[in-house]
Design a protein around this motif. Structure first.
Motif, mmCIF file in Angstrom:
data_model
loop_
_atom_site.group_PDB
_atom_site.id
_atom_site.type_symbol
_atom_site.label_atom_id
_atom_site.label_comp_id
_atom_site.label_asym_id
_atom_site.label_seq_id
_atom_site.Cartn_x
_atom_site.Cartn_y
_atom_site.Cartn_z
ATOM 1 N N ALA A 135 -16.226 -1.301 -4.911
ATOM 2 C CA ALA A 135 -16.215 -0.874 -6.307
ATOM 3 C C ALA A 135 -14.960 -0.045 -6.572
ATOM 4 O O ALA A 135 -14.256 0.336 -5.631
ATOM 5 C CB ALA A 135 -17.481 -0.055 -6.591
ATOM 6 N N PRO A 136 -14.638 0.257 -7.834
ATOM 7 C CA PRO A 136 -13.498 1.129 -8.114
ATOM 8 C C PRO A 136 -13.605 2.462 -7.366
ATOM 9 O O PRO A 136 -14.692 3.019 -7.221
ATOM 10 C CB PRO A 136 -13.588 1.336 -9.636
ATOM 11 N N LEU A 137 -12.472 2.935 -6.864
ATOM 12 C CA LEU A 137 -12.347 4.207 -6.133
ATOM 13 C C LEU A 137 -13.022 4.180 -4.766
ATOM 14 O O LEU A 137 -13.266 5.232 -4.176
ATOM 15 C CB LEU A 137 -12.898 5.376 -6.966
ATOM 16 N N SER A 138 -13.308 2.987 -4.248
ATOM 17 C CA SER A 138 -13.917 2.907 -2.913
ATOM 18 C C SER A 138 -12.873 2.899 -1.796
ATOM 19 O O SER A 138 -13.233 2.922 -0.625
ATOM 20 C CB SER A 138 -14.795 1.649 -2.810
ATOM 21 N N GLY A 139 -11.589 2.829 -2.174
ATOM 22 C CA GLY A 139 -10.530 2.902 -1.180
ATOM 23 C C GLY A 139 -9.957 1.565 -0.754
ATOM 24 O O GLY A 139 -9.318 1.480 0.298
ATOM 25 N N LYS A 140 -10.141 0.522 -1.561
ATOM 26 C CA LYS A 140 -9.680 -0.817 -1.168
ATOM 27 C C LYS A 140 -8.170 -0.850 -0.926
ATOM 28 O O LYS A 140 -7.705 -1.317 0.115
ATOM 29 C CB LYS A 140 -10.055 -1.846 -2.239
ATOM 30 N N THR A 141 -7.393 -0.365 -1.896
ATOM 31 C CA THR A 141 -5.935 -0.415 -1.763
ATOM 32 C C THR A 141 -5.453 0.537 -0.682
ATOM 33 O O THR A 141 -4.532 0.217 0.080
ATOM 34 C CB THR A 141 -5.266 -0.072 -3.112
ATOM 35 N N THR A 142 -6.078 1.692 -0.574
ATOM 36 C CA THR A 142 -5.700 2.663 0.451
ATOM 37 C C THR A 142 -5.899 2.094 1.849
ATOM 38 O O THR A 142 -5.039 2.234 2.733
ATOM 39 C CB THR A 142 -6.533 3.954 0.293
ATOM 40 N N VAL A 143 -7.019 1.419 2.054
ATOM 41 C CA VAL A 143 -7.290 0.856 3.370
ATOM 42 C C VAL A 143 -6.380 -0.336 3.648
ATOM 43 O O VAL A 143 -5.986 -0.573 4.798
ATOM 44 C CB VAL A 143 -8.788 0.490 3.510
ATOM 45 N N LEU A 144 -5.990 -1.082 2.604
ATOM 46 C CA LEU A 144 -5.036 -2.179 2.785
ATOM 47 C C LEU A 144 -3.720 -1.665 3.355
ATOM 48 O O LEU A 144 -3.146 -2.271 4.264
ATOM 49 C CB LEU A 144 -4.763 -2.881 1.451
ATOM 50 N N ARG A 145 -3.214 -0.563 2.797
ATOM 51 C CA ARG A 145 -1.960 0.006 3.304
ATOM 52 C C ARG A 145 -2.068 0.349 4.783
ATOM 53 O O ARG A 145 -1.166 0.080 5.572
ATOM 54 C CB ARG A 145 -1.607 1.283 2.531
ATOM 55 N N ASP A 146 -3.188 0.957 5.160
ATOM 56 C CA ASP A 146 -3.340 1.370 6.550
ATOM 57 C C ASP A 146 -3.500 0.165 7.466
ATOM 58 O O ASP A 146 -3.033 0.185 8.613
ATOM 59 C CB ASP A 146 -4.539 2.314 6.687
ATOM 60 N N LEU A 147 -4.134 -0.885 6.980
ATOM 61 C CA LEU A 147 -4.245 -2.114 7.773
ATOM 62 C C LEU A 147 -2.870 -2.731 8.008
ATOM 63 O O LEU A 147 -2.586 -3.245 9.099
ATOM 64 C CB LEU A 147 -5.146 -3.120 7.058
ATOM 65 N N CYS A 148 -2.001 -2.674 7.008
ATOM 66 C CA CYS A 148 -0.627 -3.164 7.190
ATOM 67 C C CYS A 148 0.070 -2.394 8.304
ATOM 68 O O CYS A 148 0.730 -2.989 9.167
ATOM 69 C CB CYS A 148 0.169 -3.018 5.898
ATOM 70 N N ARG A 149 -0.087 -1.080 8.293
ATOM 71 C CA ARG A 149 0.542 -0.269 9.350
ATOM 72 C C ARG A 149 -0.061 -0.583 10.712
ATOM 73 O O ARG A 149 0.649 -0.575 11.728
ATOM 74 C CB ARG A 149 0.369 1.218 9.019
ATOM 75 N N PHE A 150 -1.362 -0.875 10.754
ATOM 76 C CA PHE A 150 -2.016 -1.176 12.022
ATOM 77 C C PHE A 150 -1.517 -2.492 12.604
ATOM 78 O O PHE A 150 -1.157 -2.576 13.781
ATOM 79 C CB PHE A 150 -3.540 -1.233 11.831
#
Length: 306
Positions: A159-174
């Protein structure tokens, strides 16, 4: 605090000066800064909504001395957020957003000007929502533990504000970071410039072995990335259109993995959408995860293996 200051940095001086004065502890928890015509400026934080008094102090009470904005203020705010060039950002504004620094984004709405059945431009702005983007290193740990380190093909539902985009960035770094023994070539199709924020300089760290296609429509960007960049993974935010589904279905035949997000509160809701169901049935994703929500952003509530 830096992320919050990035979000408000382009506002007109009088709003910027007041918003910069709020206590650092509160600024660190602000998720959205809202401007609505005829209403007070509102700061949506983790556990409260704050208003700004005309003297610059904060309150959670709806009092008579709150800083309010009118339609003229909103025209000025949008003008400044557009780097004083509304024409340059006309197409983005028609889609409801303006990219800001550091992956932040302003949602912009008003009176739609229609052309051939689509929103051509927006006039008489009546609401602006500045969303504060933050990079949390390691926030994908829970998700990676659930899907497994060797899996690079899954759908993230939230849902909105659940951290979807934030976690995407971290997955890219991983997956593509300098510390990974065998990094994976990763391509981000950043249609709204909110994953990597590369429109205005270096942007956000998304991994050493990541290519960023900034402001490309997701379908076109996917085709270009697969054809020219030989990615192991393609990252997409908020998928769902016919064009996106067709581009992804074509790309999976080349062996590319997809990590994508979709709006939704549960698996059943998302799978009712024809294009998502097509992609799942075609094997575009090996797994799917549902995020907990805004109370526990980036954490996984449910996982399904397809």
């Amino acid at each position: 605090m830096k992320d919050y200051l990035n979000a408000i940095s382009l506002l007109p001086e009088r709003f910027n000066d007041l918003l910069k004065q709020i206590p650092e502890k509160i600024a660190a928890s602000v998720k959205e800064v809202r401007f609505r015509s005829g209403e007070p400026v509102a700061l949506y934080a983790q556990n409260a909504i704050y208003y700004i008094r005309n003297n610059g102090t904060l309150t959670v009470a709806f009092t008579s001395d709150l800083l309010c904005v009118n339609e003229r203020d909103l025209q000025e705010i949008v003008f400044h957020l557009s780097r004083r060039s509304l024409h340059t950002y006309q197409d983005m504004i028609a889609k409801g957003f303006i990219p800001l620094r550091g992956g932040c984004k302003a949602g912009v709405v008003g009176r739609a000007v229609m052309k051939n059945g689509s929103v051509y431009s927006v006039s008489s702005f009546n609401s602006v929502n500045i969303r504060v983007a933050r990079s949390f290193y390691g926030c994908s740990k829970d998700l990676i533990e659930k899907v497994g380190e060797d899996c690079a093909s899954f759908l993230i539902i939230g849902a909105p504000l659940s951290g979807k985009t934030t976690v995407l960035r971290d997955l890219c770094r991983f997956y593509s970071g300098k510390d990974r023994l065998k990094p994976l070539k990763t391509a981000i199709i950043d249609e709204r410039d909110e994953i990597a924020s590369r429109s205005f300089g270096e942007g956000i760290d998304v991994g050493v072995h990541t290519d960023v296609l900034t402001l490309y429509p997701k379908a076109i960007g996917t085709e270009i990335a697969v054809r020219t960049l030989s990615p192991d993974i393609v990252i997409l935010d908020e998928i769902g259109s016919d064009e996106e589904a067709r581009a992804m279905l074509s790309a999976i035949n080349t062996g590319v993995n997809f990590i994508a997000t979709a709006h939704g509160s549960c698996m059943e809701e998302v799978l009712r959408r024809p294009n998502i169901k097509r992609l799942v049935n075609a094997g575009a994703f090996k797994k799917a995860v549902v995020l907990c929500g805004k109370e526990e952003p980036c954490r996984v509530k449910e996982m399904v293996v397809f």
